[in-house]
Design an enzyme around this catalytic site. Structure first.
Site, PDB file in Angstrom:
ATOM      1  N   GLY A 184       0.771  -1.239   0.000  1.00 33.28           N
ATOM      2  CA  GLY A 184       0.000   0.000   0.000  1.00 33.28           C
ATOM      3  C   GLY A 184       0.798   1.282   0.000  1.00 33.28           C
ATOM      4  O   GLY A 184       0.216   2.368  -0.044  1.00 33.28           O
ATOM      5  N   GLU A 214       4.268  -6.315   1.604  1.00 32.38           N
ATOM      6  CA  GLU A 214       3.750  -6.778   0.312  1.00 32.38           C
ATOM      7  C   GLU A 214       3.575  -5.611  -0.655  1.00 32.38           C
ATOM      8  O   GLU A 214       2.468  -5.315  -1.096  1.00 32.38           O
ATOM      9  CB  GLU A 214       2.391  -7.452   0.522  1.00 32.38           C
ATOM     10  N   PRO A 215       4.642  -4.919  -1.015  1.00 30.69           N
ATOM     11  CA  PRO A 215       4.499  -3.762  -1.894  1.00 30.69           C
ATOM     12  C   PRO A 215       4.337  -4.185  -3.356  1.00 30.69           C
ATOM     13  O   PRO A 215       5.003  -5.109  -3.821  1.00 30.69           O
ATOM     14  CB  PRO A 215       5.833  -3.033  -1.709  1.00 30.69           C
ATOM     15  N   GLY A 216       3.454  -3.528  -4.048  1.00 30.69           N
ATOM     16  CA  GLY A 216       3.320  -3.731  -5.482  1.00 30.69           C
ATOM     17  C   GLY A 216       3.656  -2.442  -6.209  1.00 30.69           C
ATOM     18  O   GLY A 216       4.706  -2.290  -6.833  1.00 30.69           O
ATOM     19  N   TYR A 219     -10.018   4.538 -11.204  1.00 31.49           N
ATOM     20  CA  TYR A 219      -9.661   5.088  -9.883  1.00 31.49           C
ATOM     21  C   TYR A 219      -9.491   6.604  -9.909  1.00 31.49           C
ATOM     22  O   TYR A 219      -8.918   7.149  -8.967  1.00 31.49           O
ATOM     23  CB  TYR A 219      -8.316   4.522  -9.417  1.00 31.49           C
ATOM     24  N   CYS A 273     -14.813   2.810 -27.809  1.00 31.67           N
ATOM     25  CA  CYS A 273     -16.176   3.333 -27.842  1.00 31.67           C
ATOM     26  C   CYS A 273     -16.772   3.399 -26.441  1.00 31.67           C
ATOM     27  O   CYS A 273     -17.676   2.642 -26.089  1.00 31.67           O
ATOM     28  CB  CYS A 273     -17.020   2.483 -28.781  1.00 31.67           C
ATOM     29  N   GLU A 274     -16.211   4.277 -25.613  1.00 31.41           N
ATOM     30  CA  GLU A 274     -16.665   4.513 -24.241  1.00 31.41           C
ATOM     31  C   GLU A 274     -16.297   5.951 -23.901  1.00 31.41           C
ATOM     32  O   GLU A 274     -15.173   6.376 -24.176  1.00 31.41           O
ATOM     33  CB  GLU A 274     -15.913   3.617 -23.233  1.00 31.41           C
ATOM     34  N   TYR A 308      -0.386  -1.715 -12.175  1.00 29.06           N
ATOM     35  CA  TYR A 308      -1.805  -1.739 -12.523  1.00 29.06           C
ATOM     36  C   TYR A 308      -2.048  -1.104 -13.895  1.00 29.06           C
ATOM     37  O   TYR A 308      -3.070  -0.499 -14.150  1.00 29.06           O
ATOM     38  CB  TYR A 308      -2.649  -1.066 -11.413  1.00 29.06           C
TER      39      TYR A 308
HETATM   40  C1  LIG Z   1      -2.980  -5.359  -3.812  1.00 30.36           C
HETATM   41  C2  LIG Z   1      -2.380  -5.917  -2.581  1.00 30.36           C
HETATM   42  C3  LIG Z   1      -1.094  -5.543  -2.196  1.00 30.36           C
HETATM   43  C4  LIG Z   1      -0.256  -4.522  -2.949  1.00 30.36           C
HETATM   44  O1  LIG Z   1      -0.780  -3.238  -2.874  1.00 30.36           O
HETATM   45  P1  LIG Z   1       0.118  -2.008  -3.405  1.00 30.36           P
HETATM   46  O2  LIG Z   1      -0.712  -0.818  -3.115  1.00 30.36           O
HETATM   47  O3  LIG Z   1       0.334  -2.204  -4.854  1.00 30.36           O
HETATM   48  O4  LIG Z   1       1.379  -2.021  -2.628  1.00 30.36           O
HETATM   49  C5  LIG Z   1      -0.551  -6.135  -1.069  1.00 30.36           C
HETATM   50  N1  LIG Z   1      -1.247  -7.047  -0.349  1.00 30.36           N
HETATM   51  C6  LIG Z   1      -2.493  -7.426  -0.687  1.00 30.36           C
HETATM   52  C7  LIG Z   1      -3.200  -8.428   0.120  1.00 30.36           C
HETATM   53  C8  LIG Z   1      -3.103  -6.879  -1.807  1.00 30.36           C
HETATM   54  O5  LIG Z   1      -4.340  -7.240  -2.133  1.00 30.36           O
END
Ligand SMILES: *Cc1c(COP(=O)(O)O)cnc(C)c1O
Length: 431
Positions: free
Chosen positions: A239, A289-291, A332, A359-360, A388
């Site tokens: 997050g 858990e960073p994405g 978002y 077409c949106e 994303y």
């Molecule tokens: C989506 C998600 C993440 C990653 O979120 P980011 O905002 O991209 O860091 C981590 N843990 C869980 C369980 C998620 O669903």
């Protein structure tokens, strides 16, 4: 270390000229900076150095095999949300024993597959799921490691579609119900092992405060669970937000390059400084858990302007990428800076909507934004599109998925070929 900047008037990714890539591989085109991805991963790893930890990259943000391989080679773990993501991690050389499996709707097939591969932990989102995993594990004659996701009822103060830690969200188990659930599980569910506790309060958080609030609220619970049930890890989720907005002046450090994080309201280092001291005395392994943080600012979507359409109310710049390639703006209200690949020679701006061919009416990348007056034929970059972006792309309007390029220094490679029209109809009957 640098991600994206103008060199000799032309936007580069590391040392590769993006105009060259657009001409060579066509548009729309995703381009990622390997150096930026690794820099973000390694800085987060270092910022958490004061506590036993693992950085488990959230695969859903960008699941290209080459991106996963890059991170696997540096020792990353992976947070997955489907059997498909586990399959990708394994194909990319990742270790299932460093995978945690989240998500509210795991199917039997996915559960069996993850058990067979020996994942580190199922991150369970309800008592019903916990009982079901116990049942499946019993049928297979094994004991499987689990953590329950606690919903701490903390406001992440982010967009409502990416807030996950409030009671009204579908995610996790109520904070107040966790003790009872772990006690019941220990008594009644012989085929699960209570290995940890997990939480994840939302995405694109731009303040440290909700993270601190959640950690302080949940910490006493974690201590109790360690004493009563011997849990060994606490995943505090992902997050961490990134900077999407800023201007790019020649010679400046680009805000989407790594240095800019230092001035951000929430930086990697600030995250570590605030949380590590609060976690150190627990004697537990801490997972993050960073994405988005890892890949968001490491990628751009290049798109070519096709037409300029001057309506009675607005001017539209119509480009060859659409919401099927990058859906964040309409999904978002996501903001992506828009930068011409050729540095504008003046500061003159026009107020335009940049829209795609779909077409949106939701098919836009910005509305009423002041931008340099790029012209049909020019290529622009939609910045900060590494997370994303491609991961949410679709074939809507029967448009082929774009190609993806990974840049490292002065070299670039195609890490996903552009889809062909035959690829799109593969699997269908009726031809
Ligand atoms: C989506 C998600 C993440 C990653 O979120 P980011 O905002 O991209 O860091 C981590 N843990 C869980 C369980 C998620 O669903």
């Amino acid at each position: 270390m640098h991600g994206f900047s103008y060199k000799n008037g032309s936007l580069h990714c590391e040392d590769v000229d993006l105009t060259t890539l657009a001409d060579q591989y066509g548009t729309p085109l995703y381009v990622y900076s390997a150096g930026t991805i690794l820099d973000h991963f390694q800085r987060l790893d270092a910022a958490l150095g004061g506590v036993e930890h693992e950085v488990a990259y959230a695969v859903k943000a960008n699941s290209n095999l080459s991106v996963l391989r890059l991170l696997a080679e540096k020792g990353a773990g992976f947070d997955i949300v489907s059997g498909g993501e586990l399959f990708r991690v394994i194909k990319a050389g990742g270790d299932p024993a460093h995978c945690t499996f989240a998500g509210v709707g795991k199917t039997r097939d996915e559960i069996v597959y993850a058990i067979q591969q020996g994942i580190y932990s199922f991150n369970v989102e309800s008592e019903e799921e916990l009982r079901y995993i116990n049942q499946v594990a019993g049928e297979l004659g094994v004991i499987v490691p689990v953590a329950v996701r606690v919903n701490p009822n903390v406001d992440a103060k982010t967009h409502k579609y990416i807030s996950t830690g409030k009671s009204e969200n579908k995610f996790g188990v109520d904070f107040e119900a966790i003790d009872g659930l772990y006690d019941r599980a220990a008594r009644e569910l012989p085929n699960i092992r209570l290995r940890g506790l997990q939480m994840h309060i939302g995405s694109q958080l731009t303040s440290i405060d909700p993270f601190i609030e959640a950690v302080e609220k949940v910490k006493p619970l974690v201590k109790r669970l360690k004493e009563r049930h011997g849990i060994e890890f606490w995943s505090i989720g992902g997050g961490i937000g990134i900077i999407y907005k800023g201007s790019l002046a020649s010679g400046d450090v680009a805000w989407w390059s790594n240095q800019a994080q230092d001035n951000a309201p929430l930086s990697i280092e600030r995250y570590g400084h605030a949380l590590v001291p609060r976690l150190q005395d627990l004697g537990l392994k801490i997972l993050v858990e960073p994405g988005r943080l890892i890949v968001g600012n490491a990628g751009v979507l290049l798109t070519r302007c096709l037409y300029e359409k001057k309506g009675s109310a607005k001017t539209f710049k119509i480009v060859d990428a659409g919401m099927n390639d990058l859906i964040r703006p309409v999904l978002y209200e996501g903001h992506h800076e828009i930068v011409p690949l050729q540095e504008p020679s003046s500061d003159a701006k026009v107020t335009v909507d940049v829209v795609g061919p779909i077409c949106e009416s939701g098919d836009f990348f910005c509305q009423d934004r002041e931008l340099p007056d790029f012209q049909p034929g020019d290529v622009i970059a939609l910045m900060s599109a590494g997370a994303y972006g491609f991961a949410m792309a679709s074939n809507y309007n029967s448009r082929p998925l774009p190609a993806e390029i990974l840049v490292s220094g002065n070299s670039s490679s195609v890490i996903r070929a552009r889809q062909t029209l035959d690829d799109i109809i593969a699997g269908e009957t009726g031809a």
